[in-house]
Write an enzyme that holds these catalytic residues in place. Structure first.
Site, PDB file in Angstrom:
ATOM      1  N   ARG A   1       5.447 -13.189   9.443  1.00 32.04           N
ATOM      2  CA  ARG A   1       6.066 -11.903   9.171  1.00 32.04           C
ATOM      3  C   ARG A   1       7.386 -11.808   9.923  1.00 32.04           C
ATOM      4  O   ARG A   1       7.627 -12.532  10.886  1.00 32.04           O
ATOM      5  CB  ARG A   1       5.151 -10.752   9.552  1.00 32.04           C
ATOM      6  CG  ARG A   1       4.791 -10.690  11.022  1.00 32.04           C
ATOM      7  CD  ARG A   1       3.766  -9.610  11.309  1.00 32.04           C
ATOM      8  NE  ARG A   1       4.324  -8.278  11.232  1.00 32.04           N
ATOM      9  CZ  ARG A   1       3.922  -7.342  10.360  1.00 32.04           C
ATOM     10  NH1 ARG A   1       2.941  -7.591   9.525  1.00 32.04           N
ATOM     11  NH2 ARG A   1       4.471  -6.145  10.343  1.00 32.04           N
TER      12      ARG A   1
ATOM     13  N   GLU B   1       0.884  -1.155   0.000  1.00 32.77           N
ATOM     14  CA  GLU B   1       0.000   0.000   0.000  1.00 32.77           C
ATOM     15  C   GLU B   1       0.929   1.213   0.000  1.00 32.77           C
ATOM     16  O   GLU B   1       1.803   1.293   0.868  1.00 32.77           O
ATOM     17  CB  GLU B   1      -0.788  -0.037   1.311  1.00 32.77           C
ATOM     18  CG  GLU B   1      -2.187   0.423   1.233  1.00 32.77           C
ATOM     19  CD  GLU B   1      -2.837   0.302   2.605  1.00 32.77           C
ATOM     20  OE1 GLU B   1      -3.579   1.221   2.954  1.00 32.77           O
ATOM     21  OE2 GLU B   1      -2.595  -0.686   3.330  1.00 32.77           O
TER      22      GLU B   1
ATOM     23  N   LYS C   1       4.554   0.651   9.482  1.00 30.49           N
ATOM     24  CA  LYS C   1       4.710   1.918   8.770  1.00 30.49           C
ATOM     25  C   LYS C   1       4.158   3.067   9.607  1.00 30.49           C
ATOM     26  O   LYS C   1       4.722   4.153   9.620  1.00 30.49           O
ATOM     27  CB  LYS C   1       3.950   1.857   7.444  1.00 30.49           C
ATOM     28  CG  LYS C   1       4.677   1.119   6.345  1.00 30.49           C
ATOM     29  CD  LYS C   1       3.951   1.362   5.032  1.00 30.49           C
ATOM     30  CE  LYS C   1       3.715   0.078   4.272  1.00 30.49           C
ATOM     31  NZ  LYS C   1       2.362  -0.091   3.802  1.00 30.49           N
TER      32      LYS C   1
HETATM   33  P1  ATP Z   1       2.550  -1.994   7.833  1.00 32.76           P
HETATM   34  O1  ATP Z   1       1.693  -2.599   8.881  1.00 32.76           O
HETATM   35  O2  ATP Z   1       3.933  -1.682   8.259  1.00 32.76           O
HETATM   36  O3  ATP Z   1       1.884  -0.869   7.089  1.00 32.76           O
HETATM   37  P2  ATP Z   1       1.634  -3.700   5.842  1.00 32.76           P
HETATM   38  O4  ATP Z   1       1.659  -5.183   5.906  1.00 32.76           O
HETATM   39  O5  ATP Z   1       0.344  -3.043   6.043  1.00 32.76           O
HETATM   40  O6  ATP Z   1       2.757  -3.170   6.793  1.00 32.76           O
HETATM   41  P3  ATP Z   1       1.764  -3.445   3.041  1.00 32.76           P
HETATM   42  O7  ATP Z   1       2.193  -2.283   2.265  1.00 32.76           O
HETATM   43  O8  ATP Z   1       0.350  -3.822   2.997  1.00 32.76           O
HETATM   44  O9  ATP Z   1       2.238  -3.156   4.509  1.00 32.76           O
HETATM   45  O10 ATP Z   1       2.696  -4.694   2.758  1.00 32.76           O
HETATM   46  C1  ATP Z   1       3.154  -5.113   1.510  1.00 32.76           C
HETATM   47  C2  ATP Z   1       3.624  -6.533   1.630  1.00 32.76           C
HETATM   48  O11 ATP Z   1       4.693  -6.635   2.571  1.00 32.76           O
HETATM   49  C3  ATP Z   1       2.511  -7.426   2.116  1.00 32.76           C
HETATM   50  O12 ATP Z   1       2.412  -8.540   1.256  1.00 32.76           O
HETATM   51  C4  ATP Z   1       2.936  -7.840   3.494  1.00 32.76           C
HETATM   52  O13 ATP Z   1       2.579  -9.156   3.753  1.00 32.76           O
HETATM   53  C5  ATP Z   1       4.451  -7.679   3.472  1.00 32.76           C
HETATM   54  N1  ATP Z   1       4.963  -7.345   4.792  1.00 32.76           N
HETATM   55  C6  ATP Z   1       4.696  -6.246   5.517  1.00 32.76           C
HETATM   56  N2  ATP Z   1       5.314  -6.293   6.716  1.00 32.76           N
HETATM   57  C7  ATP Z   1       6.013  -7.450   6.744  1.00 32.76           C
HETATM   58  C8  ATP Z   1       6.872  -8.087   7.702  1.00 32.76           C
HETATM   59  N3  ATP Z   1       7.141  -7.533   8.897  1.00 32.76           N
HETATM   60  N4  ATP Z   1       7.407  -9.280   7.377  1.00 32.76           N
HETATM   61  C9  ATP Z   1       7.172  -9.833   6.181  1.00 32.76           C
HETATM   62  N5  ATP Z   1       6.374  -9.304   5.246  1.00 32.76           N
HETATM   63  C10 ATP Z   1       5.798  -8.117   5.507  1.00 32.76           C
HETATM   64 MG    MG Z   2      -1.298  -2.754   5.060  1.00 34.29          MG
END
Ligand code: ATP
Ligand code: MG
Length: 629
Positions: free
Chosen positions: A313, A78, A323
Site C-alpha cells: 500500500r 467500500e 478513511k
Molecule cells: P481505509 O483503511 O482508508 O478505509 P481501505 O483499504 O479500507 O482504506 P477500501 O475502500 O476498502 O479502503 O479500498 C479500496 C481499494 O483501495 C482496495 O483495493 C485497497 O487495496 C486500495 N487501497 C486503500 N488504501 C490504499 C493505499 N494506502 N495504497 C494503495 N491502495 C490502497
Molecule cells: Mg476497507
C-alpha cells in the site's frame, strides 16, 4: 512477512528513470504484476472464459460469448468515506493495467457491510475515478457493479458449502471461538458443533436467515482445518446475523456475508482475472483459493477462478491514509471538509491544484512493489511541478504588499495619471513545444503607484542584498545613490527612500523611474539593474485572497506506532493573506493553475474564486528553488 519479489519499480527514482506516464504509452516500467499478466496472456490462462455481459454464475457465463476483455481487474472501494491518495494508486494501477492489456476494469462498490454506506460517498467515488481519467464503460457496456447485488448468490453458495459438508453453524460464543482458535504456536480445537450433519446445519442456517436467532448468537463457518498453520484457515466465519437496514437491499436480509467470503465471490461472478489488493490480505489468499475451488467443484462458478495478488500500500510521509482518521479530521473540524486543500483525499488534492496527470505520473513513478515503504511527500509535489512547469501560465502577484511610489512619474510621462502597457509571455520559451503556438502575452499596466513585496525594500540592506535600498554613506563617507533594480517587465528604477508611520512601519517606498528603460524597448539595457523584482500595478492590480497552505502534519509519520495524529497537526498549515494580482490572474477561471513568479504554483480555488470579482487562490506548492537573495 512479505517476500521481496524483485521488480524494476523504483520508489523515489531519479527523473531520468521515470516513465512517460502522463503522456501515455511510450514506455512503462515493468513490475511483477505486468510480468504476471504478460505470462497469463502468453499462456492463454484466461482465453477460454466466456462473458455473458453481466456478472453471474457458471451457467450464466456459459451462455455468453468468449470474453472480449483480455483481462479483468477491479477497483472495489467500500463506500464509507472519500477516496485518498492511496486509493488513487490503486485506481491508476487497476484501470491502468486493464487499459494497457486490452482488458476492462470494473468499478465495484464493496457494499456488503450494511451499516456504513452513504450515497454522498458513492457519488464522490465515481467522481474521483472519472476525474483521475478513468471510466468503466468498455465494449459498449457499463462495468459499474454493487457487491450487494450478489447477496442471493452468496446465500446460495453458503447453502452449497453446507450441503457439501464444507460449512457448519457454530453456536459457541465469540469468546469461546476465539479461545478455541489457538495461535501461531498452538493448533485450534474443534467446535462441539463441528460434527453436525449437513441437514442439521442447513436447517439452522435457514433459521438464521429467517430471523429466528439473535444477532451474534451463531455464525456460519467454513469447515477447513482447525490445525492449519494459517489461522485464517481455521474454520473462518463466513456469515453472521446482523439486523441492519442495507442501503440497497433494505431489510431483506438479517444475515450478511463476511468480507473474506464475499470478496472472492464478487471477483468470480464478475469474471475478474487478476484481483489486486494490498499486502494485509496476503494471509487471506489460501482461503480465497479454497473457497473458489469448492464453488467451482460444485459447478457454481466458472473456471479458471480469479487469482489474488498483493502489492504494498502507499504510505506517504506527512500524510494519513485511513478513511476513518480522515473522517475524524473532518468531524472534529480540524479541516474545513473532505475537500480541504490540505487533505490527502482526491477531492482535497484536486482543490489544492493537483492535476490528474500529476497523480497518474506519481502512481507510475512510485511503481508497485511487494514490500512496504514510505514515499517522500516531495515525490508527489515533484510530479505536480513537472506537470505544471510547461502548462501553468505565469503571472505576478504581490503577497505582502507595500506601495512603491515613482515620485518623478509626472516629470517623465507628463501626468500622474499616465499609465504604460507592459507585456510578458504567458509561458517561457522553454515551455513551448516545437510547432506549438505560444499563448498570447500578458498585458498589464505600470503607473505612478505600484505594489511590491515588503521584503523587497530594506532601509539598511543586509550584506549581499540586491533589491531596493535608499542612498546611504559609503565606506569613504560619501553618499552612494540608492539601489537600481528592474520592475520585471517594466522599467528600471532607482530607490530614493521611504515613509514610515508612527510605529515605524514602512508605509511607502519611494523611487525614481528611469526614462527609456522599459523592457523590450531598444534602451532597456542602457542602465544596469542589480536585480529584477516582481510587482503589480496599483491601477490595474486586483485584490485577491491567497491561502498559503503548508503540510497538515508536522510529523513525517503522523500516525505511526499508534501515535495520536491530532497532536501532530501543524498549527501553521494555513495562512491567509490579502494580495494583489495582475489582471490575467484576476480573470482566472476556477481550477486554473498558474505559476506566480518567484512563489510557486497557485490555483484559483474551485469553490470560492469568482473571476474578476473575488479572486481566491490556493498555494499548490512552492518552486523548487527559493527565490532571490
Ligand atoms: P481505509 O483503511 O482508508 O478505509 P481501505 O483499504 O479500507 O482504506 P477500501 O475502500 O476498502 O479502503 O479500498 C479500496 C481499494 O483501495 C482496495 O483495493 C485497497 O487495496 C486500495 N487501497 C486503500 N488504501 C490504499 C493505499 N494506502 N495504497 C494503495 N491502495 C490502497
Ligand atoms: Mg476497507
Amino acid at each position: 512477512m512479505s517476500s521481496n519479489t524483485p521488480t524494476n519499480a523504483s520508489s523515489n527514482g531519479p527523473k531520468n528513470n521515470a516513465p512517460a506516464a502522463a503522456s501515455g504509452d511510450e514506455h512503462k516500467v515493468s513490475n511483477f504484476l505486468r510480468q504476471i499478466i504478460e505470462k497469463d496472456l502468453e499462456q492463454g490462462t484466461y482465453a477460454s472464459r466466456r462473458w455473458a455481459g453481466t456478472p453471474g454464475d457458471a451457467a450464466h457465463h456459459d451462455s455468453g460469448q468468449p470474453d472480449p476483455a483480455k483481462i479483468r481487474t477491479r477497483f472495489p472501494p467500500e463506500p464509507n468515506g472519500y477516496l485518498h491518495v492511496g486509493h488513487a494508486k490503486s485506481i491508476c494501477l487497476n484501470f491502468g493495467l486493464a487499459r494497457d492489456y486490452g482488458g476492462v476494469c470494473h468499478m465495484r462498490f464493496d457494499d456488503t457491510n450494511p451499516e456504513k454506506e452513504d450515497t454522498e460517498y458513492v457519488n464522490s467515488i465515481l467522481d474521483a475515478v472519472q476525474w483521475l481519467g478513468f471510466g468503466w464503460e468498455a465494449n459498449g457496456q457499463q462495468h459499474l457493479f454493487h457487491a450487494s447485488d450478489y447477496f442471493d448468490f452468496m446465500y446460495r453458495a453458503a447453502e452449497y458449502l453446507i450441503t457439501a459438508g464444507h460449512a457448519y453453524v457454530d453456536e459457541q460464543t465469540a469468546e469461546q471461538m476465539r479461545a478455541a482458535r489457538g495461535d501461531f504456536g498452538k493448533p485450534g480445537v474443534d467446535s462441539p458443533f463441528r460434527s453436525r450433519t449437513p441437514e442439521q446445519n442447513l436447517a439452522r442456517f435457514r433459521e438464521m436467515r429467517d430471523g429466528a436467532h439473535e444477532d451474534g448468537s451463531m455464525v456460519l463457518r467454513a469447515k477447513i482445518d482447525m490445525a492449519s498453520p494459517n489461522i485464517n484457515l481455521r474454520d473462518p466465519a463466513i456469515y453472521r446475523i446482523r439486523r441492519a437496514t442495507h442501503h440497497n437491499t433494505g431489510d431483506k436480509w438479517c444475515i450478511y456475508p463476511m468480507y473474506t467470503f464475499a470478496h472472492p465471490i464478487e471477483d468470480a461472478l464478475e469474471q475478474i482475472t487478476h484481483s489486486i489488493c494490498t499486502l494485509e490480505f496476503e494471509d487471506q489468499r489460501p482461503f480465497y483459493d479454497w473457497l473458489l475451488e469448492r464453488l467451482a467443484e460444485g459447478g457454481l462458478l466458472q473456471a479458471p477462478p480469479p487469482r489474488q495478488y498483493e502489492f504494498a500500500r502507499l504510505n506517504l510521509t506527512y500524510v494519513i491514509t485511513s478513511k476513518r482518521k480522515l473522517a475524524q479530521l473532518v468531524y472534529d473540524r480540524k479541516v474545513s471538509g473532505w475537500d480541504d486543500p490540505r487533505m490527502p483525499t482526491i477531492v482535497g488534492l484536486r482543490r489544492r491544484g493537483y492535476t490528474p496527470e500529476s497523480i497518474q505520473l506519481f502512481a507510475e513513478r512510485i511503481g508497485v512493489t511487494k514490500s512496504d515503504s514510505w514515499i517522500d511527500y516531495s515525490t508527489l509535489e515533484g510530479c505536480l511541478r513537472e506537470d505544471l512547469e510547461n502548462k501553468a501560465h505565469r503571472g505576478m502577484a504581490v503577497l505582502d504588499p507595500v506601495k512603491l511610489v515613482l515620485t518623478n512619474w509626472a516629470e517623465v510621462f507628463g501626468s500622474d495619471e499616465h499609465t504604460e502597457d507592459c507585456t510578458l509571455p504567458a509561458l517561457p520559451h522553454s515551455a513551448i513545444a516545437e510547432g506549438q503556438t505560444p499563448p498570447p502575452d500578458r498585458v498589464f499596466k505600470i503607473g505612478k503607484d505600484v505594489w511590491i513585496e515588503r521584503e523587497d525594500f530594506e532601509e539598511v540592506p543586509p550584506k549581499g542584498y540586491k533589491r531596493l535600498y535608499p542612498p546611504r554613506p559609503g565606506a569613504d563617507g560619501q553618499m552612494q545613490p540608492g539601489n537600481v533594480v528592474r520592475l520585471k517587465g517594466g522599467y528600471v528604477i532607482e530607490c530614493t527612500g521611504c515613509t514610515r508611520d508612527a510605529a515605524g512601519t514602512v508605509t511607502e517606498v519611494h523611487a525614481k523611474v528611469i526614462a527609456g528603460t522599459k523592457s523590450g524597448t531598444p534602451g532597456a539595457d542602457s542602465v544596469k539593474a542589480k536585480a529584477a523584482i516582481t510587482w503589480v500595478g496599483a491601477s490595474d492590480g486586483v485584490q485577491a485572497e491567497v491561502r498559503l497552505y503548508d503540510r497538515l502534519f508536522s510529523d513525517p509519520n503522523p500516525d505511526a506506532g499508534g501515535k495520536d495524529f491530532i497532536e501532530a497537526l501543524n498549527p501553521n498549515s494555513l495562512k491567509v493573506v490579502t494580495a494583489y494580482v495582475e489582471p490575467s490572474l484576476a480573470a482566472a477561471l476556477p481550477d486554473q493553475k498558474f505559476q506566480f513568479e518567484r512563489f510557486g504554483y497557485f490555483v484559483a480555488d474551485r469553490v470560492d474564486h469568482v473571476a474578476g470579482v473575488k479572486p481566491v487562490f490556493n498555494r499548490v506548492t512552492g518552486l523548487k528553488d527559493s527565490w532571490g537573495k
